[in-house]
Design a protein around this motif. Structure first.
Motif, PDB file in Angstrom:
ATOM      1  N   ASP A 160       0.855  -1.176   0.000  1.00 13.04           N
ATOM      2  CA  ASP A 160       0.000   0.000   0.000  1.00 13.04           C
ATOM      3  C   ASP A 160       0.895   1.231   0.000  1.00 13.04           C
ATOM      4  O   ASP A 160       1.884   1.278   0.728  1.00 13.04           O
ATOM      5  N   ASP A 203      -3.056   4.338  -1.832  1.00 15.93           N
ATOM      6  CA  ASP A 203      -3.884   3.414  -1.060  1.00 15.93           C
ATOM      7  C   ASP A 203      -4.242   3.984   0.317  1.00 15.93           C
ATOM      8  O   ASP A 203      -5.259   3.634   0.884  1.00 15.93           O
ATOM      9  N   PHE A 204      -3.370   4.787   0.835  1.00 13.99           N
ATOM     10  CA  PHE A 204      -3.718   5.473   2.080  1.00 13.99           C
ATOM     11  C   PHE A 204      -3.258   6.919   1.956  1.00 13.99           C
ATOM     12  O   PHE A 204      -2.432   7.244   1.099  1.00 13.99           O
ATOM     13  N   PHE A 205      -3.836   7.783   2.809  1.00 15.07           N
ATOM     14  CA  PHE A 205      -3.709   9.202   2.525  1.00 15.07           C
ATOM     15  C   PHE A 205      -3.372  10.001   3.770  1.00 15.07           C
ATOM     16  O   PHE A 205      -3.727   9.620   4.882  1.00 15.07           O
ATOM     17  N   ARG A 214      -6.883   4.003  20.580  1.00 17.12           N
ATOM     18  CA  ARG A 214      -8.225   4.538  20.348  1.00 17.12           C
ATOM     19  C   ARG A 214      -8.619   4.433  18.880  1.00 17.12           C
ATOM     20  O   ARG A 214      -9.776   4.199  18.555  1.00 17.12           O
ATOM     21  N   TYR A 215      -7.647   4.630  17.997  1.00 16.08           N
ATOM     22  CA  TYR A 215      -7.976   4.654  16.571  1.00 16.08           C
ATOM     23  C   TYR A 215      -7.870   3.285  15.908  1.00 16.08           C
ATOM     24  O   TYR A 215      -8.030   3.178  14.704  1.00 16.08           O
ATOM     25  N   GLY A 266      -8.722   0.174  14.159  1.00 17.02           N
ATOM     26  CA  GLY A 266      -9.916  -0.257  13.439  1.00 17.02           C
ATOM     27  C   GLY A 266     -10.763   0.874  12.894  1.00 17.02           C
ATOM     28  O   GLY A 266     -11.789   0.630  12.264  1.00 17.02           O
ATOM     29  N   ARG A 267     -10.361   2.121  13.128  1.00 19.48           N
ATOM     30  CA  ARG A 267     -11.133   3.251  12.626  1.00 19.48           C
ATOM     31  C   ARG A 267     -10.781   3.535  11.166  1.00 19.48           C
ATOM     32  O   ARG A 267      -9.924   2.884  10.581  1.00 19.48           O
ATOM     33  N   GLY A 268     -11.424   4.555  10.614  1.00 19.34           N
ATOM     34  CA  GLY A 268     -11.158   4.914   9.217  1.00 19.34           C
ATOM     35  C   GLY A 268      -9.812   5.595   9.031  1.00 19.34           C
ATOM     36  O   GLY A 268      -9.268   5.619   7.925  1.00 19.34           O
ATOM     37  N   VAL A 269      -9.305   6.161  10.105  1.00 18.26           N
ATOM     38  CA  VAL A 269      -7.939   6.694  10.065  1.00 18.26           C
ATOM     39  C   VAL A 269      -7.148   6.035  11.187  1.00 18.26           C
ATOM     40  O   VAL A 269      -7.724   5.561  12.164  1.00 18.26           O
ATOM     41  N   THR A 327      -5.059   7.470   6.484  1.00 17.55           N
ATOM     42  CA  THR A 327      -6.310   6.723   6.298  1.00 17.55           C
ATOM     43  C   THR A 327      -5.997   5.229   6.267  1.00 17.55           C
ATOM     44  O   THR A 327      -4.892   4.822   5.904  1.00 17.55           O
ATOM     45  N   ALA A 328      -6.989   4.418   6.651  1.00 15.24           N
ATOM     46  CA  ALA A 328      -6.803   2.972   6.628  1.00 15.24           C
ATOM     47  C   ALA A 328      -6.646   2.514   5.173  1.00 15.24           C
ATOM     48  O   ALA A 328      -7.394   2.969   4.304  1.00 15.24           O
ATOM     49  N   PRO A 329      -5.657   1.632   4.914  1.00 20.31           N
ATOM     50  CA  PRO A 329      -5.384   1.246   3.527  1.00 20.31           C
ATOM     51  C   PRO A 329      -6.582   0.602   2.825  1.00 20.31           C
ATOM     52  O   PRO A 329      -6.728   0.717   1.617  1.00 20.31           O
ATOM     53  N   ASP A 330      -7.456  -0.066   3.580  1.00 15.92           N
ATOM     54  CA  ASP A 330      -8.569  -0.748   2.909  1.00 15.92           C
ATOM     55  C   ASP A 330      -9.607   0.232   2.384  1.00 15.92           C
ATOM     56  O   ASP A 330     -10.519  -0.153   1.665  1.00 15.92           O
ATOM     57  N   ALA A 348     -10.370  -3.953  -0.675  1.00 13.83           N
ATOM     58  CA  ALA A 348     -11.241  -2.863  -1.067  1.00 13.83           C
ATOM     59  C   ALA A 348     -12.106  -3.260  -2.262  1.00 13.83           C
ATOM     60  O   ALA A 348     -13.276  -2.914  -2.340  1.00 13.83           O
ATOM     61  N   ARG A 398     -16.593   4.647   9.269  1.00 16.69           N
ATOM     62  CA  ARG A 398     -15.149   4.643   8.949  1.00 16.69           C
ATOM     63  C   ARG A 398     -14.892   5.354   7.624  1.00 16.69           C
ATOM     64  O   ARG A 398     -13.907   6.071   7.449  1.00 16.69           O
ATOM     65  N   GLU A 448     -15.195   9.048   7.918  1.00 13.62           N
ATOM     66  CA  GLU A 448     -14.037   9.523   8.673  1.00 13.62           C
ATOM     67  C   GLU A 448     -12.821   9.669   7.752  1.00 13.62           C
ATOM     68  O   GLU A 448     -12.143  10.697   7.728  1.00 13.62           O
ATOM     69  N   ALA A 449     -12.562   8.614   6.972  1.00  9.32           N
ATOM     70  CA  ALA A 449     -11.395   8.633   6.081  1.00  9.32           C
ATOM     71  C   ALA A 449     -11.542   9.713   5.016  1.00  9.32           C
ATOM     72  O   ALA A 449     -10.586  10.433   4.699  1.00  9.32           O
TER      73      ALA A 449
END
Lengths: 267, 217, 217
Positions: free
Chosen positions: A138, A143-145, B61-62, B64-67, B80-83, C4, C23, C26-27
């Motif tokens: 990634d 893929d991530f930002f 805390r973060y 599994g979150r989106g970031v 940001t989460a790679p997925d 994804a 999520r 959020e991202a």
């Protein structure tokens, strides 16, 4: 390069069995520009053995490479010098692997040389795989930002100055090369011709009974500037091939990229 | 500056509660695109704060979150989460496509660092073409390391924090397959047989690498 | 990426669970530069998502945190909590490129330190304005070194740790010499032979091989 239509043997070593093989072999030749040097070519050739790189037959590989170079010649393709240097080295390796070891010889054995070549191929392949895995990760911005609005609170304004390492190095280079921009004189003084090199080497070779590095024959004052050194190296190398062809000197090289050594041919 | 000057007075007495410190780290990391070290965080927070502890809490805390709170070398950033990358097509930056030579050179530097130009050429079997190193420096993925203590004192190259950030690596030790490559002896600097190399030469390089990758854990 | 790619397919049948949608919002809010409306969020998310509901949940989640989900007009964004604004002073710095005179002066100090002002002027061929030196000192990239034991005992300049940090160097000695700059393709022009009195003349030889093959690829 010098013409040498007769000295590499027939196609005995190169068994083209099927049409597919032949097509593959020719694809290699047509694509010679696509290879990044002899090691890359060897790695590609090694795939035809369809074995683990640790179990590769270096002898067979050497034969494949020599056959490749031979066919490239038949097709009148110009091969870059480093491909020919590798061919010469592999021919030497092949003879070492085939002939019984000479007890008087101090150098590394054929097996040691072969093992090192196999190591180089395996290492290059490993780095290729590692590069592919790295690029497959990634990636930031794909893929991530990162944060889209980094400076989101604008309050105190303060000016700082910045510069990159490239700016710094380029500035230095600019200052130190400023003298080049004096009145321009067309300069041919950076070119050492093969004729000059031949002349020079003919004068020196009489004293060269022992192996000495080719680079030690570079004319004085031509070593420090890369352009001049390159020109002098090329001319000296070409001149040494010419002298070898005339039977005046002998050449040897221990390994790809190893220094080339020459000496006067013993009477 | 004027706002900030109110806080130091408080902090002379005691640091803010850890919950507050965590909020501060959160705000700072959200506002910054570049990774920040613990020292930089501490420097920006009121006196007596412990950014490292706050970071550990925030990271949890973060989960599994989106970031996510990511460690990059010895610095930290929110990414940001790679997925969820597929949601961000508009943000995707088209990077200049790297040549095969540049990609291989980068991998060799990452896995063999610190490594000299001659060693890169030895591994690839060709010269490092003009501009390849230039391009990698410009991307800020490699930088100059210490000079090698061998004749000629050649310059070495190492990868940067920007490299780690770009490829989502906590440290160069987390490079994929590094352990296997080392175990297989493929990261050794093996001189060709018959070259009369000073034995110290090869070892200098390996020592450096040892320093770089060993320990921790 | 492989994970994804599964999402759009699923979404043909049903929207992702609300936790996932949260999520995603959020991202997206983290990574976009502009505030986004609910409609824009929905357009980016898989079919069947309810950005408004996800936003409400996310907003609640960030209540009391270091950053907040804020409504700006009819669009949404993540912003620093107002009470933590004092931490953001570093984010508001404006960066400008160093002037040519300053970068040249800095380069000379880095390569020749300790160096006097007269020496800098000799190398640059022009006088060095007081403002340039002051600026570099203010940036904490240079400082005063020992006085030179020559008539007039002139002050010398050296680079600082801050300089090394900024430029990602371990020591000023690791700066590449002219020869190496050239080998790395950072230098187009070559000085005439005999004028190369740069500090690392000792390094001839080291890149012989590179030079021999350089222009090939």
């Amino acid at each position: 390069m010098a013409d040498r239509s007769d000295d590499i043997g027939d196609d005995d070593d190169f068994e083209v069995i099927t049409v597919a093989d032949r097509v593959a072999a020719e694809a290699l030749i047509v694509d010679v520009d696509g290879f990044e040097g002899p090691l890359d070519l060897l790695l590609t050739l090694s795939r035809t053995q369809k074995v683990d790189l640790r179990r590769i037959s270096v002898l067979k590989l050497a034969e494949q490479y020599l056959a490749f170079v031979d066919r490239a010649k038949q097709l009148r393709l110009e091969l870059a010098a480093d491909y020919l240097v590798m061919a010469a080295w592999l021919a030497f390796l092949k003879s070492r692997l085939l002939l019984p070891p000479d007890p008087a010889d101090q150098g590394p054995s054929g097996e040691e040389l072969a093992a090192h070549l196999a190591f180089q191929l395996e290492r290059l392949q490993a780095m290729r795989d590692a590069a592919a895995r790295l690029m497959g990760r990634d990636q930031l911005g794909r893929d991530f930002f990162a944060r889209g609005t980094p400076s989101d609170v604008a309050r105190v304004r303060r000016v700082t100055y910045t510069a990159t390492l490239l700016d710094l190095m380029q500035a230095y280079a600019r200052i130190r090369t400023r003298d080049e921009f004096r009145p321009f004189v067309m300069d041919r003084d950076k070119v050492f011709t093969m004729e000059q090199a031949l002349e020079r080497m003919r004068g020196l070779i009489g004293f060269a009974g022992d192996w000495a590095e080719l680079t030690s024959y570079l004319p004085e004052g031509w070593e420090s500037d890369p352009v001049r050194r390159r020109s002098a190296t090329a001319a000296t190398f070409a001149a040494s091939l010419e002298l070898a062809k005339q039977g005046q000197i002998e050449l040897r090289q221990g390994e790809t990229f190893a220094p080339i050594q020459i000496r006067r041919k013993p009477e | 500056m004027s706002d900030a000057s109110q806080h130091p007075e408080e902090s002379l007495f005691e640091a803010p509660p850890m919950g507050e410190q965590e909020r501060m780290v959160e705000a700072i990391l959200f506002a910054t695109a570049e990774p920040l070290s613990v020292a930089e965080l501490n420097a920006r927070m009121p006196h007596g704060c412990d950014a490292a502890e706050a970071l550990a809490l925030l990271r949890k805390r973060y989960q599994g979150r989106g970031v996510q709170v990511c460690k990059i070398g010895d610095a930290w950033a929110i990414r940001t989460a790679p997925d969820l990358g597929f949601l961000m097509r508009k943000e995707t930056v088209e990077t200049r496509k790297l040549s095969r030579a540049a990609i291989e050179t980068l991998a060799i530097i990452a896995y063999h660092q610190p490594v000299t130009r001659a060693e890169i050429e030895e591994i690839r079997g060709v010269s490092v073409s003009r501009g390849t190193v230039d391009q990698l420096i410009e991307l800020e993925w490699i930088r100059f390391g210490r000079r090698r203590m061998t004749p000629g004192r050649p310059v070495t190259y190492v990868v940067t924090q920007g490299f780690l950030d770009h490829f989502g690596l906590e440290s160069a030790r987390d490079l994929p397959g590094l352990k296997e490559l080392r175990a297989a002896g493929l990261l050794e600097n093996r001189p060709p047989p018959g070259t009369m190399d000073d034995p110290d030469d090869g070892e200098a390089g390996q020592d450096d690498q040892g320093d770089m990758f060993e320990d921790e854990s």
